[in-house]
Design an enzyme around this catalytic site. Structure first.
Site, PDB file in Angstrom:
ATOM      1  N   CYS A   2       0.783  -1.090   0.010  1.00 35.95           N
ATOM      2  CA  CYS A   2       0.070   0.113   0.062  1.00 35.95           C
ATOM      3  C   CYS A   2       0.854   1.485   0.179  1.00 35.95           C
ATOM      4  CB  CYS A   2      -0.776   0.146   1.410  1.00 35.95           C
ATOM      5  SG  CYS A   2      -1.976  -1.244   1.322  1.00 35.95           S
ATOM      6  N   ARG A  27       5.598  -0.494  -6.103  1.00 41.04           N
ATOM      7  CA  ARG A  27       5.275  -1.147  -4.692  1.00 41.04           C
ATOM      8  C   ARG A  27       4.439  -2.375  -4.565  1.00 41.04           C
ATOM      9  NH1 ARG A  27       7.473   1.846  -0.504  1.00 41.04           N
ATOM     10  NH2 ARG A  27       6.279   0.767   0.953  1.00 41.04           N
ATOM     11  N   TRP A  77      -2.958  -2.576  -1.380  1.00 46.96           N
ATOM     12  CA  TRP A  77      -2.638  -3.962  -1.848  1.00 46.96           C
ATOM     13  C   TRP A  77      -3.238  -4.743  -0.674  1.00 46.96           C
ATOM     14  CZ3 TRP A  77       0.183  -7.895   1.210  1.00 46.96           C
ATOM     15  CH2 TRP A  77       0.548  -9.021   0.351  1.00 46.96           C
ATOM     16  N   ASN A 102      -1.720   2.642   5.871  1.00 47.85           N
ATOM     17  CA  ASN A 102      -1.076   1.452   5.511  1.00 47.85           C
ATOM     18  C   ASN A 102      -0.879   0.826   6.929  1.00 47.85           C
ATOM     19  OD1 ASN A 102      -0.913   2.346   3.110  1.00 47.85           O
ATOM     20  ND2 ASN A 102       1.376   2.904   3.221  1.00 47.85           N
ATOM     21  N   GLY A 103      -0.776  -0.763   6.585  1.00 44.13           N
ATOM     22  CA  GLY A 103      -0.562  -1.378   7.858  1.00 44.13           C
ATOM     23  C   GLY A 103      -1.730  -1.984   8.425  1.00 44.13           C
ATOM     24  N   GLU A 489      17.785 -18.217  -4.979  1.00 45.81           N
ATOM     25  CA  GLU A 489      17.345 -17.039  -5.517  1.00 45.81           C
ATOM     26  C   GLU A 489      17.009 -17.022  -6.896  1.00 45.81           C
ATOM     27  OE1 GLU A 489      16.828 -14.455  -4.624  1.00 45.81           O
ATOM     28  OE2 GLU A 489      17.280 -12.937  -6.061  1.00 45.81           O
ATOM     29  N   LYS A 493      13.500 -16.022  -8.217  1.00 44.40           N
ATOM     30  CA  LYS A 493      12.945 -15.107  -9.571  1.00 44.40           C
ATOM     31  C   LYS A 493      12.106 -15.616 -10.506  1.00 44.40           C
ATOM     32  CE  LYS A 493      14.298 -12.186  -8.173  1.00 44.40           C
ATOM     33  NZ  LYS A 493      14.955 -11.835  -6.932  1.00 44.40           N
ATOM     34  N   GLU A 496       8.653 -15.720  -9.078  1.00 41.62           N
ATOM     35  CA  GLU A 496       7.852 -14.421  -8.709  1.00 41.62           C
ATOM     36  C   GLU A 496       7.599 -13.860 -10.038  1.00 41.62           C
ATOM     37  OE1 GLU A 496      10.222 -12.095  -5.416  1.00 41.62           O
ATOM     38  OE2 GLU A 496      11.509 -12.394  -7.168  1.00 41.62           O
ATOM     39  N   HIS A 512      17.526 -37.672  -2.066  1.00 41.01           N
ATOM     40  CA  HIS A 512      16.623 -37.894  -0.825  1.00 41.01           C
ATOM     41  C   HIS A 512      15.070 -37.621  -0.970  1.00 41.01           C
ATOM     42  CE1 HIS A 512      20.222 -39.179   1.368  1.00 41.01           C
ATOM     43  NE2 HIS A 512      20.673 -38.098   1.025  1.00 41.01           N
ATOM     44  N   LYS A 612       6.694  -4.732  -3.455  1.00 41.18           N
ATOM     45  CA  LYS A 612       8.111  -4.582  -3.137  1.00 41.18           C
ATOM     46  C   LYS A 612       8.464  -4.681  -1.779  1.00 41.18           C
ATOM     47  CE  LYS A 612      12.078  -3.349  -4.908  1.00 41.18           C
ATOM     48  NZ  LYS A 612      12.677  -4.797  -5.302  1.00 41.18           N
TER      49      LYS A 612
HETATM   50  C1  G6P Z   1       9.148  -8.683  -0.824  1.00 41.39           C
HETATM   51  C2  G6P Z   1       9.881  -8.438  -1.917  1.00 41.39           C
HETATM   52  C3  G6P Z   1      11.038  -9.126  -2.213  1.00 41.39           C
HETATM   53  C4  G6P Z   1      11.912  -8.762  -1.090  1.00 41.39           C
HETATM   54  C5  G6P Z   1      11.346  -9.085   0.293  1.00 41.39           C
HETATM   55  C6  G6P Z   1      12.153  -8.556   1.190  1.00 41.39           C
HETATM   56  O1  G6P Z   1       8.723 -10.031  -0.519  1.00 41.39           O
HETATM   57  O2  G6P Z   1       8.850  -8.987  -3.181  1.00 41.39           O
HETATM   58  O3  G6P Z   1      11.681  -8.986  -3.624  1.00 41.39           O
HETATM   59  O4  G6P Z   1      13.242  -9.691  -1.324  1.00 41.39           O
HETATM   60  O5  G6P Z   1      10.279  -8.389   0.286  1.00 41.39           O
HETATM   61  O6  G6P Z   1      12.479  -7.341   1.043  1.00 41.39           O
HETATM   62  P1  G6P Z   1      13.512  -6.387   1.693  1.00 41.39           P
HETATM   63  O7  G6P Z   1      13.079  -4.917   1.483  1.00 41.39           O
HETATM   64  O8  G6P Z   1      13.340  -6.702   3.263  1.00 41.39           O
HETATM   65  O9  G6P Z   1      14.745  -6.824   1.294  1.00 41.39           O
END
Ligand code: G6P
Length: 617
Positions: A2, A27, A77, A102-103, A489, A493, A496, A512, A612
């Protein structure tokens, strides 16, 4: 997640609010809305599901023009209630109080029950509406909107960044925060609020960062701030170094691609003033770092998402180079456990945004739990003015520059560089790193921008490979040692942004269980550095190959993987060391997920359901 924008200016506020919302689109959100207090002193609202352009259309279609000079706006959001117009903010109570939030108000069901009993009508499924009703209720016997909001927030449990306006007290915006970020932008055109300074960079570079529990009474020419105990306080105005141009795609089709290609420069910026030609400067971690690092006996890393994956690599390096026992855990678990906290532990939080609620709350919780113990905190963060930097004793800024693509790229590689620097200084403080070793690592770090540039040249080849994934629903990533973290990672990616189900495993663990998943429709992506586990990995590749899977192997040229049927080998540069290898192997995985997503036609910079910066639990 948000986003809030608000402001009071001499001119129509609507264009400023809409521009601000657009700057916050990165975001992640699923609906947007705006309220202005119009010339007739009435609240005028527009809300729309989907993108801010839909909201703009709604505003154009409105009979009453949104011509007010004071207003609040929001990108939502969804947490409580589906994404819909009725759930979008701002919410309005009885035509007289409008709020953006927000929150999460955790006790909203309790408050809602009382408010319903008092006759308040709820028109949405959100937790936010209780805020508007509570302020409205207190406004009946308060002298100002400020006073009513001060009384109302005492009844809220949870996290909030809130903006409030009311025709009963026109000319004022009340802004308050606890657990969610909120900044005030100061300018001679008016005063503004936002959950992220990015929203206001076109108007001002001068910001006040509200502290936990602060509440601000904002008019056209004044900002008065009170702390959580109601005392009037002065908060410093800081000038942001960010430029609004930094938040543009600069000719790239997507922010993510631009950010992948920015990595050589981002890493140069991370290293600048932190190293000499053959050593790492301890002072880069702050003047107290030497004492703290020398006394550190244990390290606990806490992070989420991509930052957690960076921390996993860091664990290997800190144990390998500095010889300090290092644990790592996702913040959402750590914060609710009863971990054993040992004396002389250094807690390291890693975060791009510095605002991830789980990471922040985990840090606050451990600080409370370890009262009386000798512990210290360091954050590796990309945002100088963030809640994590404020909560931490030591800060190391990654200097990646603004990262807009939801899928983190340059933040990740600069976090790795930061962790490499930390491992070296920590090792030096514990007499585990010789001058020669340090010089070799520094040399590797200095070569990184060039090596990345070289690796980026493989884009065309990776674009071709991405076609293999066109009709795939699953993929497996494997690696050993730090490459397991890089495989994680890579899988993160891919899932996501292309929505392909992807998992990563330590290659030795395949037998395993995960090997049961392998079939001809499940491509396996392997990372093969030229390290001491290479022969073991080669055996793992055989195991996979004999089960008929399509394989893509990103190898160090010197690894000389034997070609097998169904296997594509992509050599990267050779002679990679334990620090450079994980960073370099990240690059083709980023490009692969980008090009697969491009083929799949997904919204690469704002993938579905993701945000984000996740500022709620
Ligand atoms: C969200 C984002 C990720 C990010 C994670 C941690 O889930 O979509 O891309 O890695 O938050 O965010 P930070 O700002 O704490 O690295």
């Amino acid at each position: 997640m948000c986003g809030i924008v608000g402001g009071i200016s001499k001119k129509n506020i609507t264009p400023v609010l809409i521009n601000g919302l657009k700057k916050l689109e990165y975001r992640g959100y699923d609906s947007a809305g705006i309220v202005t207090l119009c010339k007739n002193n009435k609240l005028n609202r527009a809300r729309a599901v989907g993108k801010v352009v839909n909201l703009e259309k709604r505003i154009k279609d409105k009979k009453t023009p949104m011509d007010g000079t004071i207003g609040i706006a929001h990108t939502r959001w969804a947490t409580h209630g589906e994404p819909s117009s009725r759930n979008a903010h701002p919410h309005i109570c009885n035509h007289s109080v409008s709020v953006v939030h927000n929150g999460i108000i955790e006790n909203f069901l309790e408050l809602k029950a009382t408010q319903e009993a008092d006759g308040y009508i709820f028109t949405s499924d959100t937790d936010t509406e209780v805020i508007g009703h509570a302020i409205h209720q207190y406004l009946q016997d308060s002298e100002s909107l400020l006073e009513a909001t001060q009384k109302a927030i005492l009844t809220f449990k949870g996290a909030y960044g809130i903006g409030v306006i009311s025709p009963k007290d026109p000319g004022h915006i009340i802004a308050t925060r606890s657990g969610s970020p909120l900044v005030i932008g100061i300018s001679n055109k008016g005063n503004f609020i936002a959950s992220d300074q990015m929203a206001l960079l076109d108007i001002t570079k001068d910001f006040i960062y509200l502290l936990e529990g602060d509440i601000a009474d904002i008019t056209l020419d004044s900002v008065t701030i009170y702390d959580k105990d109601g005392n009037q306080v002065e908060r410093e105005i800081k000038t942001s170094k960010l430029k609004s141009g930094q938040v543009s795609k600069r000719g790239y089709d997507h922010y993510m691609l631009k950010e992948i290609f920015e990595q050589p420069q981002a890493i140069r910026d991370t290293l600048e003033s932190r190293i000499t030609k053959d050593s790492v400067l301890l002072s880069a971690f702050g003047y107290k770092a030497e004492d703290i690092f020398k006394n550190t006996k244990h390290i606990q890393i806490i992070a989420c998402g991509t930052s957690y994956n960076a921390g996993l690599v860091g664990k290997y390096w800190l144990e390998d180079i500095a010889k300090i026992s290092t644990h790592i855990e996702v913040a959402s678990e750590y914060r609710y456990r009863n971990p054993i906290i040992l004396d002389n532990t250094l807690f390291i939080t890693i975060s791009q945004s510095g605002e991830t609620a789980d990471t922040l709350e985990a840090l606050k919780a451990l600080k409370k739990r370890s009262k009386g113990k000798n512990i210290h905190t360091l954050t590796i963060c990309n945002s100088a003015e963030s809640s994590l930097t404020r909560e931490s004793e030591l800060t190391f800024l990654t200097h990646a520059g603004p990262e807009i693509g939801v899928a983190s790229t340059k933040a990740f590689t600069t976090q790795l560089v930061s962790l490499a620097l930390l491992s070296v200084v920590m090792g030096r403080c514990h007499k585990q790193v010789s001058k020669q070793q340090e010089a070799k690592i520094v040399d590797g770090l200095n070569r990184l921008p060039g090596l990345i540039k070289q690796t980026l040249k493989q884009e065309d080849q990776i674009k071709e490979l991405a076609k293999t994934f066109k009709d795939k629903f699953n993929a497996l990533f494997i690696g050993r040692g730090t490459m397991h973290a890089i495989a994680m990672e890579g899988a993160l990616k891919l899932k996501e942004i292309s929505y392909i189900h992807a998992e990563a495993f330590p290659a030795g663990e395949l037998k395993h269980g995960p090997i049961a998943l392998i079939d001809k429709d499940t491509p396996v992506i392997a990372i093969a550095p030229n390290d001491r586990l290479l022969d073991k990995l080669k055996s793992n590749l055989q195991e996979v190959n004999s089960r008929g899977s399509q394989m893509i192997v990103f190898e160090d040229e010197a690894a000389k993987i034997t070609p097998m049927k169904g296997m594509t080998i992509v050599p990267t540069t050779t002679d990679l060391g334990r620090i450079t290898a994980p960073i370099i192997f990240t690059i083709p995985l980023q490009l692969l997920s980008y090009h697969v997503a491009l083929i799949k036609g997904t919204n690469i910079d704002q993938p579905r359901n993701l945000a984000k910066s996740v500022t709620v639990e």
